[in-house]
Enzyme design. Structure first.
Site, PDB file in Angstrom:
ATOM      1  N   GLN A  45       0.834  -1.203   0.000  1.00  0.00           N
ATOM      2  CA  GLN A  45       0.000   0.000   0.000  1.00  0.00           C
ATOM      3  C   GLN A  45       0.874   1.261   0.000  1.00  0.00           C
ATOM      4  O   GLN A  45       1.972   1.260   0.567  1.00  0.00           O
ATOM      5  CB  GLN A  45      -0.926   0.055   1.232  1.00  0.00           C
ATOM      6  N   CYS A  72      -6.486   0.824   6.756  1.00  0.00           N
ATOM      7  CA  CYS A  72      -5.388  -0.149   6.757  1.00  0.00           C
ATOM      8  C   CYS A  72      -4.789  -0.147   8.153  1.00  0.00           C
ATOM      9  O   CYS A  72      -4.135   0.821   8.561  1.00  0.00           O
ATOM     10  CB  CYS A  72      -4.332   0.204   5.715  1.00  0.00           C
ATOM     11  N   ASN A  74      -2.368  -2.023   9.634  1.00  0.00           N
ATOM     12  CA  ASN A  74      -0.907  -2.048   9.763  1.00  0.00           C
ATOM     13  C   ASN A  74      -0.299  -0.693   9.428  1.00  0.00           C
ATOM     14  O   ASN A  74       0.659  -0.247  10.074  1.00  0.00           O
ATOM     15  CB  ASN A  74      -0.324  -3.134   8.863  1.00  0.00           C
ATOM     16  N   HIS A 149     -15.041  -6.867   5.194  1.00  0.00           N
ATOM     17  CA  HIS A 149     -14.369  -8.148   5.404  1.00  0.00           C
ATOM     18  C   HIS A 149     -15.384  -9.278   5.461  1.00  0.00           C
ATOM     19  O   HIS A 149     -16.477  -9.124   6.020  1.00  0.00           O
ATOM     20  CB  HIS A 149     -13.577  -8.146   6.711  1.00  0.00           C
ATOM     21  N   ASN A 180     -12.358  -7.889   1.466  1.00  0.00           N
ATOM     22  CA  ASN A 180     -11.172  -8.544   1.992  1.00  0.00           C
ATOM     23  C   ASN A 180     -11.590  -9.915   2.515  1.00  0.00           C
ATOM     24  O   ASN A 180     -12.587 -10.036   3.232  1.00  0.00           O
ATOM     25  CB  ASN A 180     -10.559  -7.720   3.126  1.00  0.00           C
ATOM     26  N   GLU A 198      -6.163  -9.706   0.552  1.00  0.00           N
ATOM     27  CA  GLU A 198      -6.574  -8.312   0.658  1.00  0.00           C
ATOM     28  C   GLU A 198      -7.138  -7.794  -0.664  1.00  0.00           C
ATOM     29  O   GLU A 198      -6.552  -8.028  -1.731  1.00  0.00           O
ATOM     30  CB  GLU A 198      -5.398  -7.433   1.087  1.00  0.00           C
ATOM     31  N   ARG A 199      -8.235  -7.097  -0.552  1.00  0.00           N
ATOM     32  CA  ARG A 199      -8.857  -6.445  -1.708  1.00  0.00           C
ATOM     33  C   ARG A 199      -7.850  -5.502  -2.369  1.00  0.00           C
ATOM     34  O   ARG A 199      -7.328  -4.593  -1.745  1.00  0.00           O
ATOM     35  CB  ARG A 199     -10.084  -5.670  -1.224  1.00  0.00           C
ATOM     36  N   CYS A 207      -2.523  -8.365   7.713  1.00  0.00           N
ATOM     37  CA  CYS A 207      -3.600  -7.405   7.471  1.00  0.00           C
ATOM     38  C   CYS A 207      -4.199  -7.026   8.819  1.00  0.00           C
ATOM     39  O   CYS A 207      -4.841  -7.864   9.476  1.00  0.00           O
ATOM     40  CB  CYS A 207      -4.659  -8.012   6.556  1.00  0.00           C
ATOM     41  N   GLY A 208      -3.987  -5.789   9.239  1.00  0.00           N
ATOM     42  CA  GLY A 208      -4.460  -5.352  10.548  1.00  0.00           C
ATOM     43  C   GLY A 208      -5.964  -5.313  10.651  1.00  0.00           C
ATOM     44  O   GLY A 208      -6.546  -5.769  11.647  1.00  0.00           O
ATOM     45  N   GLY A 210      -7.986  -7.035   8.842  1.00  0.00           N
ATOM     46  CA  GLY A 210      -8.419  -8.420   8.780  1.00  0.00           C
ATOM     47  C   GLY A 210      -8.343  -9.093  10.143  1.00  0.00           C
ATOM     48  O   GLY A 210      -9.252  -9.845  10.535  1.00  0.00           O
TER      49      GLY A 210
END
Length: 266
Positions: A45, A72, A74, A149, A180, A198-199, A207-208, A210
């Site tokens: 990203q 996002c 992370n 998600h 996601n 991840e989308r 993925c945080g 997620g």
């Protein structure tokens, strides 16, 4: 020349640009070119830090395919490390508080949403145990934690073909904004192992959001209770949530290096 930092959270990596003093006109094509690992800088990203009237900074998030997304987790943990102190961050998903801790950050990710039209889904259905599935996967749960998600709890995570099923589910018409895709296994007592498609980015090290969505779904299904350790390929996050409250996400954030680039070349 513009400056940037390369950062990551559990291997989910970012190019972070501070556009407060030197604005950068970011387009889908430019973000995709910067994220290209062969011809660009390379990242999962791209993060653009800007000014905000109601927060310390704003954060724009672009996936590797150039699409702009709402949240996002992370990357949010990387922002206070990038700025150098605790911050409030204005995102498309809302206002987030991020605090530095030893080795990383703790972020209040806001309250999850479960209504079908908040995910969003194409039509009304129960989001705790959705009357829908794909191939041999069990009926999933869905949640919006700033972005959409879907979560599958499976008996054997290693037996799931995540690289094949992930894009199929991401693009399914049931999810009008794509989704996601989280593949999770409860291992031991109150511990979750997770792989996320991840989308717009595909399989990533972590993925945080997620981890947040999966922990919340596990708590709602009484498969776990907060705080929940979530193990991703890149490492561990700890997610805490109580029904009716906001999600607290705690985990590592790492600064890798700083660099300069001519954005006009992308």
């Amino acid at each position: 020349m513009g400056r940037f930092s390369k950062m990551h959270g559990l291997g989910n990596d970012f190019v972070v640009i501070d556009a407060r003093a030197a604005p950068v006109a970011m387009t889908e094509a430019r973000a995709r070119a910067i994220a290209d690992r062969h011809a660009g800088i390379g990242c999962d990203q791209l993060i653009v830090i800007g000014d905000a009237p109601d927060a310390d900074v704003s954060m724009q998030i672009f996936n590797a395919d150039g699409s702009e997304v709402e949240a996002c987790g992370n990357a949010t943990r990387c922002v206070p490390l990038f700025i150098g102190h605790d911050v409030t961050i204005r995102t498309r998903a809302g206002l987030l508080d991020a605090r530095l801790i030893d080795g990383g950050a703790s972020v209040d990710m806001g309250a999850p949403r479960f209504d079908w039209n908040a995910i969003p889904l194409a039509y009304a259905m129960d989001t705790l145990t959705m009357p829908a599935s794909w191939e041999e996967l069990p009926a999933p749960a869905a949640a919006n934690v700033g972005n959409p998600h879907v979560i599958f709890f499976v008996d054997d995570l290693d037996a799931v073909d995540t690289a094949r099923l992930g894009p199929m589910i991401e693009q399914d018409p049931l999810f009008p904004q794509r989704v996601n895709v989280n593949f999770a296994q409860v291992v031991g007592e109150n511990h979750i192992r997770l792989i996320v498609w991840e989308r717009g980015a595909g399989l990533t090290r972590a993925c945080g959001t997620g981890a947040c969505a999966t922990a919340v779904a596990a708590i709602r299904r009484k498969l776990a209770h907060g705080p929940v350790p979530v193990t991703l390929p890149g490492g561990d996050l700890v997610i805490d949530w109580r029904p009716g409250g906001t999600i607290q996400m705690t985990g590592p954030a790492t600064h890798v290096f700083d660099g300069e680039a001519d954005w006009a070349r992308f």
